[in-house]
Design a protein around this motif. Structure first.
Motif, mmCIF file in Angstrom:
data_model
loop_
_atom_site.group_PDB
_atom_site.id
_atom_site.type_symbol
_atom_site.label_atom_id
_atom_site.label_comp_id
_atom_site.label_asym_id
_atom_site.label_seq_id
_atom_site.Cartn_x
_atom_site.Cartn_y
_atom_site.Cartn_z
ATOM 1 N N SER A 34 45.632 55.820 -46.473
ATOM 2 C CA SER A 34 45.384 55.257 -47.947
ATOM 3 C C SER A 34 45.418 53.842 -47.507
ATOM 4 O O SER A 34 44.083 53.233 -48.918
ATOM 5 N N TYR A 35 45.872 53.174 -47.212
ATOM 6 C CA TYR A 35 45.744 51.625 -47.770
ATOM 7 C C TYR A 35 44.855 51.458 -46.795
ATOM 8 O O TYR A 35 44.373 49.968 -46.716
ATOM 9 N N TYR B 261 50.387 54.522 -52.168
ATOM 10 C CA TYR B 261 50.199 53.588 -50.250
ATOM 11 C C TYR B 261 51.599 53.484 -50.179
ATOM 12 O O TYR B 261 52.936 53.692 -50.490
ATOM 13 N N GLN C 115 41.722 54.624 -49.426
ATOM 14 C CA GLN C 115 42.107 54.035 -51.221
ATOM 15 C C GLN C 115 42.769 54.798 -52.820
ATOM 16 O O GLN C 115 41.905 55.163 -53.649
ATOM 17 N N GLN D 288 51.313 51.425 -41.620
ATOM 18 C CA GLN D 288 50.698 51.387 -43.282
ATOM 19 C C GLN D 288 50.250 53.039 -43.241
ATOM 20 O O GLN D 288 49.414 53.461 -42.078
ATOM 21 N N SER D 289 50.429 53.226 -43.683
ATOM 22 C CA SER D 289 49.572 55.060 -44.759
ATOM 23 C C SER D 289 47.861 55.284 -45.131
ATOM 24 O O SER D 289 47.274 54.263 -44.639
#
Length: 484
Positions: A132-133, A99, A95, A129-130
């Motif tokens: 960070s997501y 992303y 987060q 998805q990365s």
């Protein structure tokens, strides 16, 4: 003409309000209008340009991130390979606000083996998805531009606005050049970061524009005050001439005003000289006519009818000469203190009429002015007070005041028998001969009437409320009070 006749009432009112009578107000309004219109337009334009710049910069930034992800993405033997850790560290922090996602149409995703197979509401398959997501709700839908094309737009995830840059690409299978797999790479970033830049710029922009508007308004006001200062001095000098305190305009003015000042000085000088010659000629004429008439009247053998005609000629000559000597509105520039004339008459007339008590009911203040010639004011007050003293039994009162609506007010009242209602109308009718007036209101009242007409003043004859006799009330339209 027809169009102006059918203008709405509110438009006519607005146009009337915009017709400023003051030159200072017009210049100030135009300057302020320029500031209040031009600077806000500049502010809106700059703000819009900065928003476009930030949007383009965001698109370029996300495009660069997307190609960095695309560079390490590969599809081999129907399997999607993306490194767990990407070069950009923000993709690896949960987060972080940046992303990356990879999606594919449902039909294409069935042939792929990917780390993540999650169906979206739009029918797309989310493949990867990365880091960070992690922890965020999958988006309802993601843009799917045509193959080889990109899109840049805003979407909402968890009720937060995001900017997303998407690019559709096709991967060719190594074992078969004829087979290819289409995927769409997405890079997302929270819009709040870009919005913060826009708001900060807007806040600073409008703060400085408001400061600039205030400074420009002060500069414009100061400049206009300095520019119009000669007009204020010119107006003051005109007031001095109008009040009789000066005979000429003597100040030094800019070229445009100086020409007007010279013309006014020429006009004033010519008017004063002409009036002086005119009065001298009238005095000479009066002396030339009255002396032979006096000799004729002294003749012993003069018949009564001839003596009556000579007396009437003498009376008509006196009346016409005094009427012609009235300066009236030609002396627009003169200002005479009422107290100078009235005080002199109040001292002189009691010597002629010792049995009459002559006094002020309301004395004039020192700043009350009669805008006209001093001889005209003397003639007016002298004749009315003289008539009042003749008609009075014991008392005559003079009141001088200023009425904001009607101007200078002069009232002469006595305790005599008064003037009958029918005679009040008769003696004020235009064209009545002087010898038709009743005794006590003869040639003097005719002169008063004509002088009032020449000054556009009103003359009213009424009954005195507190003395019971006649009341002669005069109103002169120009306010009879000097400027402070």
């Amino acid at each position: 003409m027809a169009a102006s006749r059918h203008q709405p009432k509110w438009l006519k009112t607005a146009l009337t309000a915009l017709r400023f009578r003051s030159l200072r107000a017009r210049l100030l309004a135009s300057a302020l209008l320029l500031i209040l219109v031009l600077l806000p337009i500049i502010g809106v334009t700059l703000n819009k340009a900065f928003q476009d710049y930030v949007s383009q910069a965001a698109e370029n930034e996300l495009s660069a991130y997307l190609y960095s992800v695309l560079a390490v993405t590969d599809i081999d033997q129907q399997a999607l390979f993306v490194p767990e850790l990407l070069t950009e560290t923000r993709f690896n922090v949960i987060q972080s606000g940046l992303y990356a996602l990879i999606s594919s149409p449902k039909a294409a995703a069935k042939t792929l083996s990917a780390p993540l197979q999650q169906m979206l509401e739009s029918g797309q398959q989310l493949l990867w998805q990365s880091n960070s997501y992690s922890g965020l709700t999958p988006p309802d839908s993601l843009p799917t531009p045509p193959l080889g094309q990109s899109s840049f737009r805003q979407i909402n995830i968890n009720d937060k606005p995001f900017l997303v840059y998407s690019l559709s690409v096709s991967f060719i299978q190594k074992n078969s050049l004829k087979e290819s797999t289409t995927v769409t790479v997405h890079v997302l970033k929270e819009r709040a970061e870009f919005q913060l830049q826009i708001e900060k710029f807007s806040r600073q922009l409008w703060t400085w524009l408001l400061i600039l508007m205030a400074v420009l308004a002060i500069v414009q006001l100061s400049w206009l005050t300095w520019t119009l200062r000669p007009l204020a001095r010119f107006r003051h000098e005109l007031t001095q001439v109008e009040q009789g305190k000066s005979q000429q305009i003597n100040g030094l003015y800019p070229t445009e005003i100086n020409a007007v000042a010279k013309q006014l000085n020429t006009l004033l000088t010519a008017e004063q000289r002409q009036r002086s010659r005119y009065r001298n000629a009238l005095s000479d004429l009066a002396h030339s006519l009255k002396t032979p008439l006096a000799v004729i009247r002294s003749q012993q053998d003069l018949s009564p009818s001839s003596a009556e005609q000579v007396a009437q000629i003498n009376q008509i000559i006196s009346y016409q000469l005094k009427r012609a000597q009235s300066v009236a509105n030609n002396a627009w520039h003169l200002g005479v203190k009422v107290s100078d004339v009235s005080d002199k008459l109040m001292r002189t007339l009691p010597k002629i009429y010792p049995d009459v008590q002559l006094s002020y009911r309301q004395a004039p203040s020192a700043d009350m002015l009669f805008y006209g010639d001093q001889s005209d004011l003397t003639e007016l007050l002298g004749n009315l007070l003289d008539n009042a003293c003749k008609a009075a039994k014991q008392r005559v009162e003079l009141s001088v005041s200023v009425d904001a609506q009607q101007g200078l007010r002069l009232a002469i009242e006595d305790d005599g028998d008064g003037v009958s209602q029918s005679m009040r109308q008769t003696i004020l009718q235009r064209g009545i001969r002087a010898d038709t007036y009743e005794q006590g209101h003869g040639i003097g009242l005719a002169i008063v009437r004509d002088i009032c007409q020449s000054y556009d003043a009103s003359l009213t004859i009424a009954q005195s409320q507190h003395l019971g006799g006649a009341a002669f009330i005069l109103y002169f339209p120009k306010i009879g009070r000097s400027d402070p």
